[in-house]
Design an enzyme around this catalytic site. Structure first.
Site, PDB file in Angstrom:
ATOM      1  N   LYS A  18       4.751  58.936   4.967  1.00  0.00           N
ATOM      2  CA  LYS A  18       5.906  58.098   5.315  1.00  0.00           C
ATOM      3  C   LYS A  18       5.466  56.790   5.965  1.00  0.00           C
ATOM      4  O   LYS A  18       5.957  55.724   5.608  1.00  0.00           O
ATOM      5  CB  LYS A  18       6.835  58.820   6.311  1.00  0.00           C
ATOM      6  CG  LYS A  18       7.449  60.100   5.802  1.00  0.00           C
ATOM      7  CD  LYS A  18       8.439  60.673   6.816  1.00  0.00           C
ATOM      8  CE  LYS A  18       7.823  61.112   8.138  1.00  0.00           C
ATOM      9  NZ  LYS A  18       6.971  62.309   8.076  1.00  0.00           N
ATOM     10  N   ARG A  94      15.806  63.019  12.172  1.00  0.00           N
ATOM     11  CA  ARG A  94      15.008  64.226  11.996  1.00  0.00           C
ATOM     12  C   ARG A  94      15.815  65.483  12.273  1.00  0.00           C
ATOM     13  O   ARG A  94      15.296  66.574  12.142  1.00  0.00           O
ATOM     14  CB  ARG A  94      13.869  64.171  13.002  1.00  0.00           C
ATOM     15  CG  ARG A  94      12.486  64.170  12.403  1.00  0.00           C
ATOM     16  CD  ARG A  94      11.565  64.092  13.592  1.00  0.00           C
ATOM     17  NE  ARG A  94      10.216  64.365  13.293  1.00  0.00           N
ATOM     18  CZ  ARG A  94       9.304  63.434  13.022  1.00  0.00           C
ATOM     19  NH1 ARG A  94       9.649  62.169  12.953  1.00  0.00           N
ATOM     20  NH2 ARG A  94       8.064  63.775  12.822  1.00  0.00           N
ATOM     21  N   ARG A 131      -7.048  62.361   9.301  1.00  0.00           N
ATOM     22  CA  ARG A 131      -6.265  61.161   9.621  1.00  0.00           C
ATOM     23  C   ARG A 131      -6.682  60.540  10.951  1.00  0.00           C
ATOM     24  O   ARG A 131      -6.935  61.240  11.918  1.00  0.00           O
ATOM     25  CB  ARG A 131      -4.784  61.543   9.689  1.00  0.00           C
ATOM     26  CG  ARG A 131      -3.909  60.408  10.200  1.00  0.00           C
ATOM     27  CD  ARG A 131      -2.516  60.543   9.743  1.00  0.00           C
ATOM     28  NE  ARG A 131      -1.750  61.518  10.526  1.00  0.00           N
ATOM     29  CZ  ARG A 131      -0.450  61.706  10.337  1.00  0.00           C
ATOM     30  NH1 ARG A 131       0.188  61.016   9.411  1.00  0.00           N
ATOM     31  NH2 ARG A 131       0.186  62.577  11.063  1.00  0.00           N
ATOM     32  N   ARG A 163      -4.868  61.314  16.433  1.00  0.00           N
ATOM     33  CA  ARG A 163      -3.669  61.550  17.232  1.00  0.00           C
ATOM     34  C   ARG A 163      -3.782  62.867  17.984  1.00  0.00           C
ATOM     35  O   ARG A 163      -4.302  63.836  17.461  1.00  0.00           O
ATOM     36  CB  ARG A 163      -2.440  61.613  16.313  1.00  0.00           C
ATOM     37  CG  ARG A 163      -1.846  60.266  16.030  1.00  0.00           C
ATOM     38  CD  ARG A 163      -0.831  60.297  14.917  1.00  0.00           C
ATOM     39  NE  ARG A 163       0.178  61.342  15.033  1.00  0.00           N
ATOM     40  CZ  ARG A 163       1.271  61.393  14.277  1.00  0.00           C
ATOM     41  NH1 ARG A 163       1.487  60.445  13.377  1.00  0.00           N
ATOM     42  NH2 ARG A 163       2.132  62.362  14.408  1.00  0.00           N
ATOM     43  N   ARG A 174       4.578  71.358  13.881  1.00  0.00           N
ATOM     44  CA  ARG A 174       5.343  70.255  13.278  1.00  0.00           C
ATOM     45  C   ARG A 174       5.879  70.644  11.904  1.00  0.00           C
ATOM     46  O   ARG A 174       7.007  70.290  11.555  1.00  0.00           O
ATOM     47  CB  ARG A 174       4.458  68.998  13.192  1.00  0.00           C
ATOM     48  CG  ARG A 174       4.371  68.286  14.552  1.00  0.00           C
ATOM     49  CD  ARG A 174       3.110  67.452  14.689  1.00  0.00           C
ATOM     50  NE  ARG A 174       3.051  66.356  13.770  1.00  0.00           N
ATOM     51  CZ  ARG A 174       1.912  65.796  13.344  1.00  0.00           C
ATOM     52  NH1 ARG A 174       0.750  66.261  13.768  1.00  0.00           N
ATOM     53  NH2 ARG A 174       1.951  64.788  12.509  1.00  0.00           N
TER      54      ARG A 174
HETATM   55  P1  ADP Z   1       4.834  63.024  11.745  1.00  0.00           P
HETATM   56  O1  ADP Z   1       5.929  62.738  10.773  1.00  0.00           O
HETATM   57  O2  ADP Z   1       3.472  62.887  11.167  1.00  0.00           O
HETATM   58  O3  ADP Z   1       5.005  64.343  12.463  1.00  0.00           O
HETATM   59  P2  ADP Z   1       5.749  60.961  13.673  1.00  0.00           P
HETATM   60  O4  ADP Z   1       4.869  59.878  14.115  1.00  0.00           O
HETATM   61  O5  ADP Z   1       6.945  60.618  12.874  1.00  0.00           O
HETATM   62  O6  ADP Z   1       4.794  61.962  12.902  1.00  0.00           O
HETATM   63  O7  ADP Z   1       6.247  61.803  14.944  1.00  0.00           O
HETATM   64  C1  ADP Z   1       5.355  62.299  15.906  1.00  0.00           C
HETATM   65  C2  ADP Z   1       6.104  63.047  16.996  1.00  0.00           C
HETATM   66  O8  ADP Z   1       7.015  62.160  17.653  1.00  0.00           O
HETATM   67  C3  ADP Z   1       6.980  64.211  16.519  1.00  0.00           C
HETATM   68  O9  ADP Z   1       6.251  65.407  16.394  1.00  0.00           O
HETATM   69  C4  ADP Z   1       8.005  64.277  17.659  1.00  0.00           C
HETATM   70  O10 ADP Z   1       7.486  64.908  18.812  1.00  0.00           O
HETATM   71  C5  ADP Z   1       8.227  62.814  18.012  1.00  0.00           C
HETATM   72  N1  ADP Z   1       9.333  62.208  17.236  1.00  0.00           N
HETATM   73  C6  ADP Z   1       9.254  61.115  16.433  1.00  0.00           C
HETATM   74  N2  ADP Z   1      10.452  60.821  15.887  1.00  0.00           N
HETATM   75  C7  ADP Z   1      11.326  61.756  16.348  1.00  0.00           C
HETATM   76  C8  ADP Z   1      12.697  62.010  16.129  1.00  0.00           C
HETATM   77  N3  ADP Z   1      13.440  61.233  15.326  1.00  0.00           N
HETATM   78  N4  ADP Z   1      13.267  63.066  16.781  1.00  0.00           N
HETATM   79  C9  ADP Z   1      12.548  63.859  17.573  1.00  0.00           C
HETATM   80  N5  ADP Z   1      11.239  63.681  17.816  1.00  0.00           N
HETATM   81  C10 ADP Z   1      10.616  62.649  17.211  1.00  0.00           C
END
Ligand code: ADP
Length: 224
Positions: A18, A94, A131, A163, A174
């Site tokens: 994404k 999400r 990554r 990360r 996740r």
């Molecule tokens: P990925 O899609 O690889 O898991 P992101 O960078 O989108 O990574 O998100 C990393 C973390 O940030 C998530 O595991 C969560 O803890 C938090 N996070 C990001 N966006 C949201 C969201 N919209 N709602 C809840 N938590 C979020």
């Protein structure tokens, strides 16, 4: 002439690509790329009050509570701009609550399309293990495709690191959280007639081409 002001949402498991695709699409269409993950990572890095609130959820791979996410996104949209100028959302919404909130925020500026980037879980696990990400701008790399100079970001010169939530344990959480909390919004957007599923296997350019084809095919021609 190109399409102006597209409003897109990207869905997909962690590691589906994404972030990479959103960055490319944001350049292509000249609209902002909003990644809630990047916003929270930078808040954690800077030690802001939001950063302190969200860090423990992020580190374990749990979702940040809706109330905090919605506050951050509402503030962003309240500044104006993105609604008219267009945007690409990556990592938001999400949960169903977040998707419903987004509909409210968008009033009168409907999403053009919601793209679900589909990648098999085995591929995801391989990708995430290698990554690496820039702490400053969020650009992503892979151990097989490192920055030119010694883990320094090619885009902004920031440090490129693994990360904290790319550990095996946090990734398992996740993926489980994605299935339980995020998959229901796929149906939500399907019912709204907005959903397109795109095959995310293959290299970045191939996936980008598939996405552009779907997006361009769905945008109202009067927007060109
Ligand atoms: P990925 O899609 O690889 O898991 P992101 O960078 O989108 O990574 O998100 C990393 C973390 O940030 C998530 O595991 C969560 O803890 C938090 N996070 C990001 N966006 C949201 C969201 N919209 N709602 C809840 N938590 C979020």
């Amino acid at each position: 002439m190109g399409i102006s002001g597209v409003r897109l949402v990207l869905l997909g498991k962690p590691g589906a690509g994404k972030g990479t695709q959103a960055a490319l699409l944001s350049q292509h269409y000249g609209v902002e790329h909003l990644s809630t993950g990047d916003v929270f990572r930078s808040a954690v890095a800077q030690g802001t009050s939001v950063g302190l609130e969200v860090q423990r959820f992020m580190d374990t791979g749990e979702l940040v509570p809706d109330e905090i996410v919605i506050r951050v996104v509402d503030e962003h949209f309240a500044e104006g701009g993105p609604l008219e100028d267009g945007f690409i959302l990556d990592g938001f919404p999400r949960t169903l609550v977040q998707a419903q909130e987004l509909e409210k925020v968008l009033a009168g500026h409907p999403l053009d399309v919601v793209l679900d980037i589909e990648v098999p879980t085995e591929t995801i696990l391989d990708r995430i293990a290698g990554r690496r990400v820039c702490v400053s701008c969020g650009a992503t790399y892979h151990v097989n495709k490192a920055p030119t100079v010694d883990w320094t970001c090619d885009v902004c010169g920031g440090d490129v690191v693994q990360r904290d939530d790319d550990t095996e344990e946090a990734v398992a959480t996740r993926l489980e959280v994605y299935g339980r909390q995020t998959v229901p919004i796929i149906e939500f957007y399907e019912k709204l007639g907005k959903l397109v599923v795109v095959n995310g296997d293959g290299d970045g350019d191939e996936v980008q081409e598939r996405l552009l084809k779907e997006i361009d095919g769905r945008i109202d021609p009067t927007r060109r």
